[in-house]
Write an enzyme that holds these catalytic residues in place. Sequence first.
Site, mmCIF file in Angstrom:
data_model
loop_
_atom_site.group_PDB
_atom_site.id
_atom_site.type_symbol
_atom_site.label_atom_id
_atom_site.label_comp_id
_atom_site.label_asym_id
_atom_site.label_seq_id
_atom_site.Cartn_x
_atom_site.Cartn_y
_atom_site.Cartn_z
ATOM 1 N N GLU A 165 -37.586 17.409 -8.503
ATOM 2 C CA GLU A 165 -37.126 18.802 -8.957
ATOM 3 C C GLU A 165 -38.426 18.809 -10.293
ATOM 4 O OE1 GLU A 165 -33.911 21.309 -8.969
ATOM 5 O OE2 GLU A 165 -33.141 20.018 -7.802
HETATM 6 C C1 LIG Z 1 -34.287 11.284 -2.742
HETATM 7 C C2 LIG Z 1 -35.466 12.959 -3.383
HETATM 8 C C3 LIG Z 1 -35.020 13.387 -3.234
HETATM 9 C C4 LIG Z 1 -36.097 14.851 -3.089
HETATM 10 N N1 LIG Z 1 -35.353 16.584 -3.148
HETATM 11 C C5 LIG Z 1 -36.431 17.431 -2.384
HETATM 12 C C6 LIG Z 1 -35.781 18.847 -2.149
HETATM 13 O O1 LIG Z 1 -34.793 19.064 -1.775
HETATM 14 N N2 LIG Z 1 -36.805 19.659 -2.089
HETATM 15 C C7 LIG Z 1 -38.120 18.996 -2.112
HETATM 16 O O2 LIG Z 1 -38.918 20.421 -2.007
HETATM 17 N N3 LIG Z 1 -38.433 17.713 -2.561
HETATM 18 C C8 LIG Z 1 -37.698 17.409 -2.974
HETATM 19 N N4 LIG Z 1 -37.987 15.868 -3.211
HETATM 20 C C9 LIG Z 1 -39.391 15.507 -3.379
HETATM 21 C C10 LIG Z 1 -39.507 15.308 -4.892
HETATM 22 O O3 LIG Z 1 -39.195 17.241 -6.007
HETATM 23 C C11 LIG Z 1 -41.420 15.056 -5.336
HETATM 24 O O4 LIG Z 1 -40.994 13.468 -4.701
HETATM 25 C C12 LIG Z 1 -41.661 14.529 -6.626
HETATM 26 O O5 LIG Z 1 -41.975 16.093 -7.432
HETATM 27 C C13 LIG Z 1 -42.908 14.452 -6.409
HETATM 28 O O6 LIG Z 1 -43.861 14.517 -5.997
HETATM 29 P P1 LIG Z 1 -44.482 13.141 -5.341
HETATM 30 O O7 LIG Z 1 -43.736 12.293 -4.888
HETATM 31 O O8 LIG Z 1 -45.554 13.455 -4.216
HETATM 32 O O9 LIG Z 1 -45.860 12.469 -6.097
HETATM 33 P P2 LIG Z 1 -46.734 12.813 -6.488
HETATM 34 O O10 LIG Z 1 -46.430 14.211 -7.226
HETATM 35 O O11 LIG Z 1 -48.014 12.799 -5.661
HETATM 36 O O12 LIG Z 1 -46.877 11.978 -8.264
HETATM 37 C C14 LIG Z 1 -46.639 10.248 -7.621
HETATM 38 C C15 LIG Z 1 -46.953 10.190 -9.375
HETATM 39 O O13 LIG Z 1 -47.980 11.224 -10.311
HETATM 40 C C16 LIG Z 1 -47.911 11.940 -11.109
HETATM 41 N N5 LIG Z 1 -48.400 12.959 -11.051
HETATM 42 C C17 LIG Z 1 -49.207 13.564 -10.343
HETATM 43 N N6 LIG Z 1 -49.845 14.844 -10.990
HETATM 44 C C18 LIG Z 1 -49.685 14.581 -12.237
HETATM 45 C C19 LIG Z 1 -49.954 14.801 -14.330
HETATM 46 N N7 LIG Z 1 -51.085 15.942 -13.168
HETATM 47 N N8 LIG Z 1 -50.598 15.139 -15.149
HETATM 48 C C20 LIG Z 1 -49.361 13.483 -15.236
HETATM 49 N N9 LIG Z 1 -48.990 12.951 -13.750
HETATM 50 C C21 LIG Z 1 -48.814 12.946 -13.084
HETATM 51 C C22 LIG Z 1 -45.802 11.854 -11.351
HETATM 52 O O14 LIG Z 1 -46.056 12.054 -11.912
HETATM 53 C C23 LIG Z 1 -46.492 10.934 -10.350
HETATM 54 O O15 LIG Z 1 -45.638 9.382 -11.352
HETATM 55 C C24 LIG Z 1 -37.225 14.423 -3.261
HETATM 56 C C25 LIG Z 1 -37.640 13.519 -3.641
HETATM 57 C C26 LIG Z 1 -36.896 12.742 -3.645
HETATM 58 C C27 LIG Z 1 -37.656 11.383 -3.416
#
Ligand SMILES: Cc1cc2nc3c(=O)[nH]c(=O)nc-3n(C[C@H](O)[C@H](O)[C@H](O)COP(=O)(O)OP(=O)(O)OC[C@H]3O[C@@H](n4cnc5c(N)ncnc54)[C@H](O)[C@@H]3O)c2cc1C
Length: 379
Positions: free
Chosen positions: A363
């Site tokens: 989230e």
């Molecule tokens: C167990 C679990 C349940 C989930 N449930 C849902 C769900 O029900 N529905 C749904 O839609 N999603 C869900 N998610 C997805 C979750 O919301 C995303 O994993 C999360 O938003 C991060 O996206 P990403 O994994 O693509 O990481 P990325 O966006 O690739 O980020 C990788 C890293 O880069 C950092 N980063 C990215 N952009 C920036 C920036 N501009 N400035 C500084 N740092 C940055 C992030 O903070 C992170 O540390 C779930 C994930 C998990 C693991």
Amino acid sequence: MAVDRLLPTDEARDLIGLTRDVADKVLAPIVDEHEKTGTYPAGVFATLGEAGLLSLPYPEEWGGGGQPYEVYLQVLEEIAARWAAVAVAVSVHSLACHPLMTFGTEEQKQRWLPEMLGGATVGAYSLSEPQAGSDAAALVCKASTVDGGYRVTGSKAWITHGGIADFYNLFARTGEGSKGISCFLVPKDTAGLSFGKPEEKMGLHAVPTTSAYYDNAFVPAERRIGAEGQGLQIAFSALDSGRLGIAAVAVGLAQAALDEAVAYAQERTAFGRKIIDHQGLGFLLADMAAAVDSARATYLDAARRRDAGQPYSRNASVAKLVATDAAMKVTTDAVQVLGGYGYTRDFRVERYMREAKITQIFEGTNQIQRLVISRHLAG
Ligand SMILES: Cc1cc2nc3c(=O)[nH]c(=O)nc-3n(C[C@H](O)[C@H](O)[C@H](O)COP(=O)(O)OP(=O)(O)OC[C@H]3O[C@@H](n4cnc5c(N)ncnc54)[C@H](O)[C@@H]3O)c2cc1C
């Protein structure tokens, strides 16, 4: 030890009492087994639905509980203190009802909202994609206009309750850029929709997280929520509320870890006295208690602003950031208090520490919360 809560009404006190009863009698006896085996507790959601605990913050006229958000969040916290995976799924269900409640037409609400809020159907929220998490506007799953509706093709990732939930908030591309995304309410049995196998996660084993694959799936036009292109606005609006749910889950986890650590420190002896009587450890526990109390106060402040109809987006991000960072620190310190035993699966603090980690990620990661807060500061 039960948290001494300041609640606004007798009804709210009854609700907390009911939740503790369900948590003690229904959740506590089975949580360890389900988390160990990774099996989904379907009966638990039926019980929570029957007890009216799945839709507390929504209006009674639509089948909701009509409770202020500050009460709903404290109920969620009580559930999380027993079983974080269930609390997360309850929070996600509530998140998944938000788009229809807030942006749906009267006709759409009449058709689907009562069963969603009554707990007859459980919801999921699918915004993330394999290549687009934090940067949600980069999503590519495509909904092309056809006669009577849309054909959807693409993948969604990380869906909490994926493959189990009855309906899915789908955010898919109907045009270009951030204003080219639309929101749909998709039933599980839609032809062309399938789900991946559950991710092998660090924690929250009992509730699956899966991908979803749309292969030319037909979604009728009446299942689009809000205007075409309004999807991202709908998604972010729901997330402001959802983030408070995650903050409450984090505080529940931290409280449970604190309780276990205090109980252990009152029993365990070293150097001829209880370890809680060694100032070095007593102060660690004091810092943990201060972190839990202040995190709770932060999410309650945001919730009360929401209940009063005031802007609360910045406060929701502050609450999510503060509460989930507190949960990570407090659960880690709880493992420290239990020494070697804390590092084993014989004690729940090990699970709490694994579960706390995800609250800093989903989230909106805590980096993204800082982005939201700094944008508010920049005006
Ligand atoms: C167990 C679990 C349940 C989930 N449930 C849902 C769900 O029900 N529905 C749904 O839609 N999603 C869900 N998610 C997805 C979750 O919301 C995303 O994993 C999360 O938003 C991060 O996206 P990403 O994994 O693509 O990481 P990325 O966006 O690739 O980020 C990788 C890293 O880069 C950092 N980063 C990215 N952009 C920036 C920036 N501009 N400035 C500084 N740092 C940055 C992030 O903070 C992170 O540390 C779930 C994930 C998990 C693991």
